[in-house]
Design an enzyme around this catalytic site. Structure first.
Site: not given
Ligand SMILES: *Cc1c(COP(=O)(O)O)cnc(C)c1O
Length: 359
Positions: A160
């Protein structure tokens, strides 16, 4: 490491403070993932059994799984084929007396149509929970993404825009939500370990409900604090790469991601192109393999949710009922988009994609 306090403590508190002042919200609750953030947000929204929560079929499975774990019934509303974001008109079609909440996802970092979604939520008295996993830096009509919903959820997972390894954050302006989120994130205990072990002497904790083990560690927050300082410079670099790709691929028979709307700021989390075998002369999966053969990592964001067997079996969903998300999911490829890419890396991606498509 030298402070010898690795668990939840002063670094987490500081990261929460800095994140909420970056976003201009009243409360921030750090957790150990965005999945946890979504789960707790849906819980505090107060679903009754059978209540429905509307979200997009073009998202990571965690968005839908969180609804299920919070005791809700997920309902999908198809996306707009150009913006790839949930279509407010489709949301309105899915609302009935059981609908309790809407979870829009700002896909690839592009803000959803928040004017329409806020109006729909207000008129139907629905809780609005923003999934901001892609969209930390995004803005809509001069306001930061993550400040429109009753609650908003962020991810600091390794892929991210802001990374703590694993990590997440919930923002809200409601003190009642924030207080309950804090308790639910740590076993349902009335005060966290750091404040119990303070100099003022031992304090008993009281369990007020069966909570979860979702707290963020100081070790993670320490990384996040420094990542947050770099967020704008990383964003600028990704924007630059995005524009380089746009220029380089303009003439190729592939569909490029839609430009940001006027008066919005795109977070440039993903660069999704569509490879249509009829138009491009190569299938999406063959393109993925050819990129892989050239040592270039790509992603698929996402096969639409109804493609997966669990949801088909449990909810009777079929991909064809969400045709825009289905088509995107079957044609999409995310090209590398990271602030850490060198100019040479970007050139390699461009040369490889051109060669594969124009062969
Ligand atoms: C990555 C992601 C999540 C989950 O995030 P984590 O921190 O890995 O639990 C939820 N929604 C979207 C759209 C994502 O891309």
């Amino acid at each position: 490491m030298q402070s010898a306090w690795l668990g939840t403590g002063p670094k987490v508190a500081r990261f929460e403070e800095e994140f909420k002042s970056y976003k201009h919200t009243a409360h921030a609750v750090a957790v150990n993932s965005c999945t946890a953030a979504l789960h707790l947000s849906i819980l505090v929204a107060g679903l009754k059994p059978g209540d429905e929560v509307i979200t997009t079929p073009l998202t990571f499975c965690a968005t839908v799984n969180a609804i299920i774990h919070a005791g809700g019934t997920p309902v999908l509303a198809d996306v707009d084929p150009d913006t790839m974001n949930i279509d407010p008109a489709e949301v309105e079609k899915k609302i009935n007396h059981r609908t309790k909440a809407i979870i829009p996802v700002h896909f690839a970092g592009r803000p959803c149509n928040m004017n329409a979604l806020c109006r729909i939520a207000r008129e139907n008295e629905l809780v609005l929970i923003e999934d901001c996993a892609h969209a930390i830096e995004a803005e809509y009509h001069g306001k930061k993404i993550g400040t429109f919903g009753d609650l908003s959820c962020f991810s600091f997972y390794v892929t991210k825009n802001l990374v703590t390894g694993e990590g997440g954050m919930i923002l809200t302006n409601e003190k009642e939500y924030a207080d309950r989120l804090k308790i639910l994130a740590l076993h349902g205990m009335s005060s966290d370990a750091w404040s119990r072990f303070s100099d003022e002497g031992y304090k008993h904790y009281m369990v007020t409900e069966p909570g979860f083990k979702y707290n963020m560690m100081d070790l993670q927050a320490a990384i996040g604090i420094h990542q947050l300082k770099r967020i704008e410079s990383y964003w600028k670099r990704r924007k630059e790469i995005w524009n380089l790709y746009n220029r380089a691929f303009n003439e190729l028979p592939i569909t490029l991601p839609a430009q940001a709307d006027a008066d919005t700021r795109h977070a440039y989390h993903l660069y999704p192109v569509l490879i249509d075998e009829k138009q491009t002369g190569i299938s999406r999966d063959a393109f993925l393999s050819a990129m892989n053969d050239r040592n270039i990592g790509t992603g698929v964001h996402y096969l639409s949710i109804p493609e997966h067997p669990y949801y088909q079996k449990t909810f009777g969903w079929i991909p064809e009922d969400y045709p825009h998300a289905m088509k995107i999911g079957r044609k999409t490829v995310s090209l590398p988009l990271s602030a850490k890419l060198s100019d040479k890396d970007i050139e390699d991606v461009i040369v490889a994609a051109r060669k594969i498509v124009l062969k």
